[in-house]
Design a protein around this motif. Sequence first.
Motif, mmCIF file in Angstrom:
data_model
loop_
_atom_site.group_PDB
_atom_site.id
_atom_site.type_symbol
_atom_site.label_atom_id
_atom_site.label_comp_id
_atom_site.label_asym_id
_atom_site.label_seq_id
_atom_site.Cartn_x
_atom_site.Cartn_y
_atom_site.Cartn_z
ATOM 1 N N GLY A 1 -49.767 -17.383 21.097
ATOM 2 C CA GLY A 1 -51.180 -17.693 20.853
ATOM 3 C C GLY A 1 -51.313 -18.810 19.829
ATOM 4 N N TRP B 1 -54.616 -26.207 26.084
ATOM 5 C CA TRP B 1 -55.755 -26.835 25.386
ATOM 6 C C TRP B 1 -56.317 -28.000 26.215
ATOM 7 C CZ3 TRP B 1 -55.518 -31.685 22.402
ATOM 8 C CH2 TRP B 1 -56.699 -31.933 21.698
ATOM 9 N N ILE C 1 -62.271 -26.105 15.704
ATOM 10 C CA ILE C 1 -61.311 -27.167 15.392
ATOM 11 C C ILE C 1 -60.727 -27.747 16.689
ATOM 12 C CG2 ILE C 1 -59.108 -27.692 14.236
ATOM 13 C CD1 ILE C 1 -59.886 -25.473 12.213
ATOM 14 N N LEU C 2 -60.555 -26.883 17.692
ATOM 15 C CA LEU C 2 -59.992 -27.350 18.962
ATOM 16 C C LEU C 2 -61.043 -28.037 19.840
ATOM 17 C CD1 LEU C 2 -57.727 -24.281 19.785
ATOM 18 C CD2 LEU C 2 -56.946 -26.548 19.169
ATOM 19 N N ALA D 1 -55.567 -22.905 13.232
ATOM 20 C CA ALA D 1 -55.750 -24.332 13.475
ATOM 21 C C ALA D 1 -55.742 -25.126 12.163
ATOM 22 C CB ALA D 1 -57.051 -24.569 14.230
ATOM 23 N N VAL D 2 -56.231 -24.515 11.071
ATOM 24 C CA VAL D 2 -56.223 -25.218 9.781
ATOM 25 C C VAL D 2 -54.786 -25.359 9.286
ATOM 26 C CG1 VAL D 2 -56.898 -25.053 7.356
ATOM 27 C CG2 VAL D 2 -58.553 -24.558 9.139
ATOM 28 N N CYS E 1 -56.184 -15.457 5.592
ATOM 29 C CA CYS E 1 -57.561 -15.954 5.480
ATOM 30 C C CYS E 1 -57.724 -17.353 6.075
ATOM 31 C CB CYS E 1 -57.977 -16.025 4.018
ATOM 32 S SG CYS E 1 -58.111 -14.428 3.277
ATOM 33 N N ILE F 1 -51.082 -22.689 20.670
ATOM 34 C CA ILE F 1 -52.194 -23.533 21.161
ATOM 35 C C ILE F 1 -52.658 -24.495 20.062
ATOM 36 C CG2 ILE F 1 -54.565 -23.581 22.055
ATOM 37 C CD1 ILE F 1 -54.040 -21.012 23.494
ATOM 38 N N ASN G 1 -61.122 -21.488 14.778
ATOM 39 C CA ASN G 1 -60.065 -22.033 15.637
ATOM 40 C C ASN G 1 -60.653 -22.763 16.841
ATOM 41 O OD1 ASN G 1 -57.657 -21.356 14.325
ATOM 42 N ND2 ASN G 1 -57.796 -19.247 15.010
ATOM 43 N N LEU H 1 -62.685 -16.267 11.993
ATOM 44 C CA LEU H 1 -61.464 -17.070 12.172
ATOM 45 C C LEU H 1 -61.376 -17.622 13.600
ATOM 46 C CD1 LEU H 1 -58.653 -15.101 10.297
ATOM 47 C CD2 LEU H 1 -59.778 -17.187 9.593
ATOM 48 N N LEU I 1 -53.386 -28.191 11.070
ATOM 49 C CA LEU I 1 -53.885 -29.472 10.539
ATOM 50 C C LEU I 1 -53.199 -29.817 9.212
ATOM 51 C CD1 LEU I 1 -57.749 -29.394 11.116
ATOM 52 C CD2 LEU I 1 -56.104 -30.988 12.085
ATOM 53 N N LEU J 1 -60.886 -32.052 8.557
ATOM 54 C CA LEU J 1 -59.569 -32.135 7.912
ATOM 55 C C LEU J 1 -58.598 -32.967 8.745
ATOM 56 C CD1 LEU J 1 -59.080 -28.445 6.742
ATOM 57 C CD2 LEU J 1 -59.561 -30.411 5.317
ATOM 58 N N GLU J 2 -58.936 -33.152 10.026
ATOM 59 C CA GLU J 2 -58.068 -33.916 10.921
ATOM 60 C C GLU J 2 -57.867 -35.346 10.406
ATOM 61 O OE1 GLU J 2 -57.581 -33.852 15.751
ATOM 62 O OE2 GLU J 2 -59.464 -33.283 14.855
ATOM 63 N N PRO K 1 -57.523 -20.036 9.084
ATOM 64 C CA PRO K 1 -57.401 -20.099 10.542
ATOM 65 C C PRO K 1 -56.109 -20.813 10.954
ATOM 66 C CG PRO K 1 -59.553 -20.889 9.828
ATOM 67 C CD PRO K 1 -58.735 -20.714 8.594
ATOM 68 N N PHE L 1 -54.627 -34.925 -0.068
ATOM 69 C CA PHE L 1 -55.550 -34.015 -0.752
ATOM 70 C C PHE L 1 -56.148 -34.665 -2.002
ATOM 71 C CE2 PHE L 1 -52.505 -30.948 1.220
ATOM 72 C CZ PHE L 1 -53.376 -30.533 2.213
ATOM 73 N N GLN M 1 -61.677 -9.264 3.055
ATOM 74 C CA GLN M 1 -60.441 -8.455 3.025
ATOM 75 C C GLN M 1 -60.541 -7.364 1.964
ATOM 76 O OE1 GLN M 1 -56.708 -10.343 2.500
ATOM 77 N NE2 GLN M 1 -56.624 -11.136 4.564
ATOM 78 N N LEU N 1 -64.338 -20.944 3.035
ATOM 79 C CA LEU N 1 -63.885 -20.001 4.065
ATOM 80 C C LEU N 1 -62.854 -19.033 3.470
ATOM 81 C CD1 LEU N 1 -63.691 -19.252 7.185
ATOM 82 C CD2 LEU N 1 -61.744 -20.759 7.233
ATOM 83 N N ILE N 2 -61.901 -19.578 2.691
ATOM 84 C CA ILE N 2 -60.863 -18.723 2.107
ATOM 85 C C ILE N 2 -61.490 -17.703 1.145
ATOM 86 C CG2 ILE N 2 -58.842 -18.703 0.587
ATOM 87 C CD1 ILE N 2 -58.010 -21.364 1.846
ATOM 88 N N LEU O 1 -56.110 -16.004 21.944
ATOM 89 C CA LEU O 1 -56.570 -17.395 21.955
ATOM 90 C C LEU O 1 -56.528 -17.986 23.373
ATOM 91 C CD1 LEU O 1 -57.760 -18.960 19.704
ATOM 92 C CD2 LEU O 1 -55.568 -20.009 19.244
ATOM 93 N N MET P 1 -63.357 -15.088 3.232
ATOM 94 C CA MET P 1 -62.425 -14.222 3.968
ATOM 95 C C MET P 1 -61.687 -13.282 3.016
ATOM 96 S SD MET P 1 -62.637 -14.784 7.186
ATOM 97 C CE MET P 1 -61.139 -14.075 7.767
ATOM 98 N N THR P 2 -61.319 -13.782 1.827
ATOM 99 C CA THR P 2 -60.660 -12.922 0.843
ATOM 100 C C THR P 2 -61.609 -11.801 0.428
ATOM 101 O OG1 THR P 2 -59.552 -14.900 0.056
ATOM 102 C CG2 THR P 2 -59.361 -12.970 -1.331
ATOM 103 N N LEU Q 1 -64.406 -27.734 9.548
ATOM 104 C CA LEU Q 1 -62.969 -27.821 9.262
ATOM 105 C C LEU Q 1 -62.285 -28.896 10.103
ATOM 106 C CD1 LEU Q 1 -62.181 -24.015 8.975
ATOM 107 C CD2 LEU Q 1 -62.111 -25.686 7.135
ATOM 108 N N LEU R 1 -52.685 -29.775 17.839
ATOM 109 C CA LEU R 1 -53.000 -30.621 16.682
ATOM 110 C C LEU R 1 -51.782 -31.372 16.147
ATOM 111 C CD1 LEU R 1 -55.393 -28.037 15.067
ATOM 112 C CD2 LEU R 1 -56.068 -30.155 16.167
ATOM 113 N N LEU S 1 -63.032 -25.489 3.565
ATOM 114 C CA LEU S 1 -61.855 -24.622 3.690
ATOM 115 C C LEU S 1 -61.806 -23.626 2.528
ATOM 116 C CD1 LEU S 1 -59.156 -23.830 4.990
ATOM 117 C CD2 LEU S 1 -58.066 -25.659 3.702
#
Lengths: 291, 270
Positions: free
Chosen positions: A231, A250, B212-213, A150-151, A146, A234, B209, B205, A154, B231-232, A148, B237, B258, B250-251, B114, B254-255, B228, A239, B247
């Motif tokens: 994949g 990237w 974030i990029l 990228a997370v 669940c 990246i 991604n 997702l 991070l 978070l950088e 991503p 925490f 699923q 999102l979790i 990706l 997404m759960t 998200l 990051l 986040l």
Amino acid sequence: MLWKITASLARKLAAIFALVVLGGLLSATLVRLAPGFDADERQLDPRLSAESIQALRQAHASEDNILTYYAAYLRGALHGDLGTSQALGQSVQSLLRERWPVTLRVAGLGLLLAWLLASILAFTASLWPRPAYDVFGITLSGAFLCIPAAVLALLSVVLNAPGYLAIALIVFPKIYRYSRNLLAKAYDLPHITAARARGLGEIRILARHVLPVAGPQMIALAGITISIALGASIPVEALCGLPGIGQLAWQAALSRDLPLLVNLTILVTLVTLLANSGADVMIHILRPRDV
Amino acid sequence: MNRARKLACGVVLVVCGLSLAANWLAPAGYARQFREAPNAPPSHQHLLGTDDVGRDRFARVLYGTRISLLLAPAAALISTTLAALVGGLAGYLGGIWLRLARAFTDLFLSLPWLFLLITVRALLPLNVSPLVSVVITFLILGLLGWAASARVLSTSADALRNSDFILQARASGLHGPRLFLIHVLPNLKPVLYAQFWISIPVFILSEANLGILGLGVAEPLPSWGSLLRELEGLISFRDEPWRLVPLLLLIVVMTSFQMLLSETTEGSAA
């Protein structure tokens, strides 16, 4: 048998060649048709002389036709010249030479760790089936599915964890889910029940009766996980500040360095196809022969 | 539908409802800057605090959820339609068409997802308006995400082509588009629904991604990807746990997907 393997390998190599040539043409077309392809910022530089600007225009004029552009690209590639990165001003080969070892190390260690973790969880869940343990494995893999990629990258930066751990956590749930299903299906087969009824030990059943059934698909999965790990490289490399192929892709995407990006994509596709073909050949070799 | 799936369905509906009510729940909007309070902790005025440039995080989460949760299904619709056209038609026609379609889908599937996404995203202009960036991001996802579904659909349509009832329909004189639209496509519906639902979390997702990029939805428009990205700058925490809310959301979503998907795919397989 050797003939069959050679024929299968030849078919795979022909497919790889066709895919790379077609993929290259597709990519070259996309690059050629991309907005701003024939614009060069250097033409606006007041310090450049009229001759220099004319030379820049002529350099782009040869790229007007997609087919000649692609033919020139292929000719160069056959001579080992993959072109020059627009943004970094460095040849693509030298960039690849610098960056591949980092990606190989990070993705390789990540894959190794992911397989280790997933195999331990999947095999122990099969050998000692307990509902609570199964729920734990499914919840753990589900949680990582669940999040991503990228997370995870991070979070590895925040927690000061190495980059390969992030790759391992990205790949692990896919391996676990698939191999757990494969093992569960293999354990449901009637000959396993018969083996249990005859008093065979669990380890022996796993090694002699389950693995030969689930093994080929797990080898195929190994080929696919290489693609997933590449994949994942990246976001992880971008990051976590790891100077590998993923970070290069990237940076190329952000600076719209299309020749570099297309070369990287074709190269990674080639590695993926070779890995899958290698897995196929191994499956062919290990497949039990008909009696 | 068991209790867990009912709960999952409820969660998705509540989150969708809250995001649709963003205009009323967070009238400040996603772009308004409270310059006197950047990086503020949660308060009555800002339920989840403010971001680095003083924008209300609660409003951004609601608006970002709206964009991600509404546009991912739109992208899934595009990809499923393409998959139905390519895979369904190829399976129905069979022969050389099926082999060609499979070779083409294999070519597509062999490109790492990706890498393909960022390559195509980079082919298009990066300095576009936020609204155009949203359209580009989700259009790319929809237009590139069809291959896996097309592979599944071509197999299903191929099996249907050789089935008895299609043979009978052919014998009765039905052929061409009419046979495809009346007999093949309706029978592909369960697989189409399953592929549609499976694509949604994949696209959510993928957007995250890309965001974030820095290759997704452009500022100041929020999406789960751009949220998200915050978070950088997270140092620990414990200091600012409210930064983790996007986040966690999102979790949770997404759960829930699923849980819902396990039923959808089981249903289509049955």
